[in-house]
Design a protein around this motif. Sequence first.
Motif, PDB file in Angstrom:
ATOM      1  N   ASN A  97      83.459   8.119   0.919  1.00 27.86           N
ATOM      2  CA  ASN A  97      84.372   8.619   0.294  1.00 27.86           C
ATOM      3  C   ASN A  97      84.639   9.013   0.128  1.00 27.86           C
ATOM      4  O   ASN A  97      83.661   9.893  -0.242  1.00 27.86           O
ATOM      5  N   HIS A  98      85.723   9.853  -0.486  1.00 31.52           N
ATOM      6  CA  HIS A  98      86.532  11.008  -0.324  1.00 31.52           C
ATOM      7  C   HIS A  98      85.212  12.387  -1.484  1.00 31.52           C
ATOM      8  O   HIS A  98      84.918  13.114  -0.779  1.00 31.52           O
TER       9      HIS A  98
ATOM     10  N   ASN B 127      96.684  17.382   0.123  1.00 36.04           N
ATOM     11  CA  ASN B 127      96.815  15.959   1.525  1.00 36.04           C
ATOM     12  C   ASN B 127      96.048  17.219   2.410  1.00 36.04           C
ATOM     13  O   ASN B 127      96.950  16.841   3.337  1.00 36.04           O
TER      14      ASN B 127
ATOM     15  N   GLU C 144      92.508   5.290   2.579  1.00 36.66           N
ATOM     16  CA  GLU C 144      93.684   6.577   1.699  1.00 36.66           C
ATOM     17  C   GLU C 144      93.884   6.056  -0.230  1.00 36.66           C
ATOM     18  O   GLU C 144      92.717   5.523  -0.807  1.00 36.66           O
TER      19      GLU C 144
ATOM     20  N   GLY D 163      92.424  18.259  -1.439  1.00 39.00           N
ATOM     21  CA  GLY D 163      92.687  17.657  -1.092  1.00 39.00           C
ATOM     22  C   GLY D 163      93.389  17.171  -2.366  1.00 39.00           C
ATOM     23  O   GLY D 163      94.397  15.929  -2.092  1.00 39.00           O
TER      24      GLY D 163
ATOM     25  N   LYS E  69      90.557  17.074   5.163  1.00 34.32           N
ATOM     26  CA  LYS E  69      90.124  17.836   6.879  1.00 34.32           C
ATOM     27  C   LYS E  69      91.169  18.948   7.060  1.00 34.32           C
ATOM     28  O   LYS E  69      89.820  20.058   7.536  1.00 34.32           O
TER      29      LYS E  69
ATOM     30  N   ILE F 210      88.113   8.534   5.528  1.00 40.24           N
ATOM     31  CA  ILE F 210      88.515   8.479   3.383  1.00 40.24           C
ATOM     32  C   ILE F 210      89.579   7.207   3.613  1.00 40.24           C
ATOM     33  O   ILE F 210      90.863   7.518   3.708  1.00 40.24           O
TER      34      ILE F 210
ATOM     35  N   ARG G  49      95.255  10.611  -6.571  1.00 38.87           N
ATOM     36  CA  ARG G  49      94.750  11.835  -5.579  1.00 38.87           C
ATOM     37  C   ARG G  49      94.710  12.901  -6.474  1.00 38.87           C
ATOM     38  O   ARG G  49      93.971  13.754  -6.407  1.00 38.87           O
TER      39      ARG G  49
END
Length: 508
Positions: free
Chosen positions: A7-8, A63, A136, A60, A66, A134, A142
């Motif tokens: 999970n994010h 985007n 999408e 996040g 990471k 993670i 998001r």
Amino acid sequence: MKRPTCNHIFILVCIATWLAVAYSMPLRETLNDYGVHSLIQYKLLFFAACIYAFVLSLAGILNVFKPLAVVFILIAAPASFYMTQYGILIDADMLINAIETDSAEAADQLSSSFFASVFMMGVIPSAVLLYVKIPESTILGRVKQGIALMLCFTILSTGFAFTNYDDFASLFRNHRDVKYRIVPFNVIAAGVSVIKQKTNESAEFIRLGEDAVIGHNASSKPRIMVVVLGETARSDHFSVNGYSRDTTPRIEQLAANGEVFSFYNADNYDSAARNTSNVLDVLQTAGIKVTWVENNSGCKNVCDRVDTIMMAEADCGPDGCFDSDMLGELSAWMNGIDRDAIIVLHQMGSHGPAYFARSPHEFKQFLPECETPELTACRREEIVNAYDNSLIVTDHLIAEVIEQVQNDSYVEASVIYVSDHGESLGDNGVYLHGLPNWLAPREQRHIPWVVWPKARFITDTDAQAKSISHDNFSHTLLGYFNVETTLYDNKLDLTKQTKDKEDADIAP
């Protein structure tokens, strides 16, 4: 093999916690030294984690979660290593020094421990993060999730800071350096400061001292000055200043004969602006011949506008150029003197952490040495041995320079040796240098300063009683060559009394 999925929010919290805790050893060691209660330490780490979580929540939305997390991890790993190894902190000045480090100097900083630490604390966590998948989500999802997380961590961090205001305010008020020890926040903040500095710097070079002219000179001979610009020498390790070991025997002999004088309470100063003229530019404007001989990693823009000689390793021995190799350049320079002139010999000196590499075999008086850049792998006595051996090379260089110019009857010569800064050798767990002046210990700030001939400089007890620092350097050079300019301040000129006497002697 199927990649694991997480999970994010779970990953975000894990990364924020990792950033706050995994690289906190430099911070926690310092807080323990300050006697800060462990509960306050945990509170500070929790607050830092909330801040990192807020930033990663924003990433996040954009985007780039990471990539940004990996950047933070790969920044934090080496920063934490060096801070733990050498007891340093990271601010804008330290970051600039790191950026300007040349390849040879950078190589001295690399070790097996460094690579192992970066691999374990940087590469592996980054690889794990990139490997974990993670789920999408849509752009709208998001964004909504990111805004909710940012709001959550804003409320959490603000409320936590408010309820613990007394603890945090007292900590940061009493210990200004704490914020420079929070990794990777310190590196990020330093990077922003450097960018601001570069942005705010004037693109146009500011010329100062354009009014400089040479005044009356009582001597009919060309007047020359040899400046030996030391590197990383600390005043309390010069035996001429009372150090128990015989690190400067030749300077001591000259001092005993009344030929040289050593200021034992000289101090360094903060860096000056680089986009303005310096004293060498002003001397050159006045008509003084200016030459710079470089045996270090660079002159940091000081010699950009004057004749510069780079010591080529190909012309030296198999171990590279030692500082004594500059004596040949000095001899050739003196053969071409036809007017007032100054030459700066920029030493490699005692540049660490590879102190052992600064002295040839014949100068290694104190053994055994620390023969690795990993200072924490050596006993302190071995580090000091290697460092003190490098000072013997400096002693030899200064004495040889004095002997060389003393034997030239064609010129009227003087010599100044001054170091750029001192060095910590494991004192109180601190190594190298670079701490801000307001935090730097005495051994990083107090520098050796030697002048020859003694009679040409202010060397009485009054000079020792007052504060001698790098601030005196430029004005002493201007005074020595009797350069008239509005930049000159006679209160900072260490030749002033001697120069006034000369002027009095020739007065009608």
